[in-house]
Design a protein around this motif. Structure first.
Motif, PDB file in Angstrom:
ATOM      1  N   TRP A  64       1.042  -1.494   0.157  1.00 19.88           N
ATOM      2  CA  TRP A  64      -0.024   0.239   0.118  1.00 19.88           C
ATOM      3  C   TRP A  64       1.004   1.311   0.021  1.00 19.88           C
ATOM      4  CZ3 TRP A  64      -4.819  -0.434  -1.292  1.00 19.88           C
ATOM      5  CH2 TRP A  64      -5.429  -1.625  -1.479  1.00 19.88           C
ATOM      6  N   LYS A 160      -2.671 -17.045   1.515  1.00 16.79           N
ATOM      7  CA  LYS A 160      -3.979 -16.975   2.661  1.00 16.79           C
ATOM      8  C   LYS A 160      -3.724 -18.262   3.545  1.00 16.79           C
ATOM      9  CE  LYS A 160      -8.708 -15.963   2.311  1.00 16.79           C
ATOM     10  NZ  LYS A 160      -8.364 -15.013   2.789  1.00 16.79           N
ATOM     11  N   THR A 181      -0.562  -9.019   6.319  1.00 16.22           N
ATOM     12  CA  THR A 181      -1.562  -9.793   7.383  1.00 16.22           C
ATOM     13  C   THR A 181      -2.994  -9.520   6.861  1.00 16.22           C
ATOM     14  OG1 THR A 181      -2.221  -7.472   8.062  1.00 16.22           O
ATOM     15  CG2 THR A 181      -0.248  -7.785   9.050  1.00 16.22           C
ATOM     16  N   GLU A 182      -2.875  -9.098   5.256  1.00 13.31           N
ATOM     17  CA  GLU A 182      -4.310  -9.193   4.894  1.00 13.31           C
ATOM     18  C   GLU A 182      -5.072 -10.585   4.794  1.00 13.31           C
ATOM     19  OE1 GLU A 182      -5.318  -6.294   1.967  1.00 13.31           O
ATOM     20  OE2 GLU A 182      -4.697  -4.768   3.704  1.00 13.31           O
ATOM     21  N   TYR A 183      -3.363 -11.303   4.199  1.00  6.99           N
ATOM     22  CA  TYR A 183      -3.927 -12.752   3.970  1.00  6.99           C
ATOM     23  C   TYR A 183      -3.062 -13.788   5.391  1.00  6.99           C
ATOM     24  CZ  TYR A 183      -4.116 -10.396  -0.787  1.00  6.99           C
ATOM     25  OH  TYR A 183      -4.516  -9.133  -1.588  1.00  6.99           O
ATOM     26  N   HIS A 209      -0.524  -4.833  15.871  1.00  5.38           N
ATOM     27  CA  HIS A 209      -0.780  -5.120  14.470  1.00  5.38           C
ATOM     28  C   HIS A 209      -1.068  -6.747  15.779  1.00  5.38           C
ATOM     29  CE1 HIS A 209      -3.317  -7.340  11.945  1.00  5.38           C
ATOM     30  NE2 HIS A 209      -2.877  -6.100  10.789  1.00  5.38           N
TER      31      HIS A 209
END
Length: 333
Positions: A64, A160, A181-183, A209
């Motif tokens: 990002w 994932k 962290t999104e996966y 996090h």
């Protein structure tokens, strides 16, 4: 309709339309510095081409991006697509090839590529960035593409629900960890020091996090597995303790270095650590050759930012334009 030529060393050479002309400026490198230079050069009315090994440079491998003007939050590859779309609008050809050498030929420059093609230009803008550093530990090459990665946006979806580790402590490592962290179910950060180099905004996100655990004062000694990566052998830098960490993936984000040998072949003046020396107008030690972005000594090593590279690319194009007007006049064609 914009012109886009894709050339690899396995393909046919570039067309005579591209190699048989004299350009005002050829930009070596397709990251934000090179793309910005192309837009500005084209707007100055200069005949322009980009020769690059890949489009986007390090931005294409970024997670990002949250600090580039106009985009609150955008993935690196998506931002690169915007850059490319902008360059296409000005009909600047993007040639996918590797420049191996640049030589002066009278008032012009000859550019030689790995594909065997030769280009001629009045000026050159070098925007080649840096190359990713490797850990150089046993197992790194063995499991490259089988658990070892240098590109979180490219490979994060493959992990994932898995356990992964990011090696590094700078902004790129922080960005990669947050994207993962999104996966992934768990993300370790392996850092050789006792504090991160990443900007404070990133540090606050990492430290709070729930999926992230930081292993301080720790280095990777070896990567092990069978057909795929299974574990990382780690060592504490303070106590010397060696231990194994079961992981499905390791993302290496330990910085980069410039292509020093390429610069030396051209004959450029370099800093002690191999970056191109320029002045504030991005002029190198060779008149007619300019440089911009992460490959120049002017760019702070701890502040490699897209906006800085883009600004330097624009300056390089400005300087190239003024050089051409002074040396060749406005009626050079």
């Amino acid at each position: 309709m914009s012109l886009k030529i894709t050339v690899t060393k396995m393909d046919f050479g570039a067309s005579e339309e591209l190699t048989g002309k004299v350009y005002d400026v050829i930009i070596v490198g397709g990251g934000p510095a090179g793309m910005s230079a192309a837009i500005y050069a084209a707007r100055y009315g200069l005949t322009t081409a980009i020769i690059t090994e890949e489009i986007g440079g390090q931005v294409a491998k970024a997670g990002w991006v949250e600090n580039y003007l106009g985009y609150t939050r955008i993935m690196g590859p998506d931002l690169v697509s915007k850059f490319e779309e902008h360059v296409k609008y000005y009909n600047v050809p993007i040639i996918i090839d590797v420049v191996e050498n640049v030589e002066r030929a009278g008032d012009l420059f000859k550019i030689y590529t790995m594909n065997g093609d030769e280009y001629t230009s009045r000026t050159i803008i070098l925007a080649v960035g840096e190359r990713r550093r490797k850990l150089n530990v046993p197992g790194e090459d063995t499991y490259n593409g089988r658990g070892v990665s240098y590109c979180a946006p490219c490979d994060a979806p493959l992990f994932k629900g898995k356990v992964v580790a990011v090696v590094g402590g700078g902004d790129s490592a922080a960005s990669a960890a947050l994207l993962l962290t999104e996966y992934a179910s768990k993300v370790y950060i392996i850092h050789r020091r006792n504090q991160l180099r990443a900007e404070k905004y990133y540090q606050d996100l990492l430290l709070h996090h729930p999926k992230i655990e930081i292993l301080w004062n720790t280095v990777v000694k070896e990567l092990k597995g069978d057909k795929v990566l299974r574990k990382a052998v780690l060592q504490r830098t303070d106590t010397g303790e060696v231990f194994e960490l079961p992981v499905d993936g390791v993302f290496i984000e330990i910085g980069a270095e410039p292509p020093v040998d390429f610069f030396k072949r051209i004959g450029l003046e370099l800093s002690k650590d191999g970056y191109i020396k320029t002045n504030h107008l991005m002029e190198t030690s060779i008149p007619g050759i300019y440089a911009a972005g992460d490959c120049v000594d002017l760019t702070p090593r701890d502040f490699r930012q897209i906006v800085v590279a883009a600004g330097q690319g624009a300056l390089a194009a400005y300087s190239a334009y003024n050089y051409i007007v002074r040396k060749f006049g406005m009626n050079r064609h």
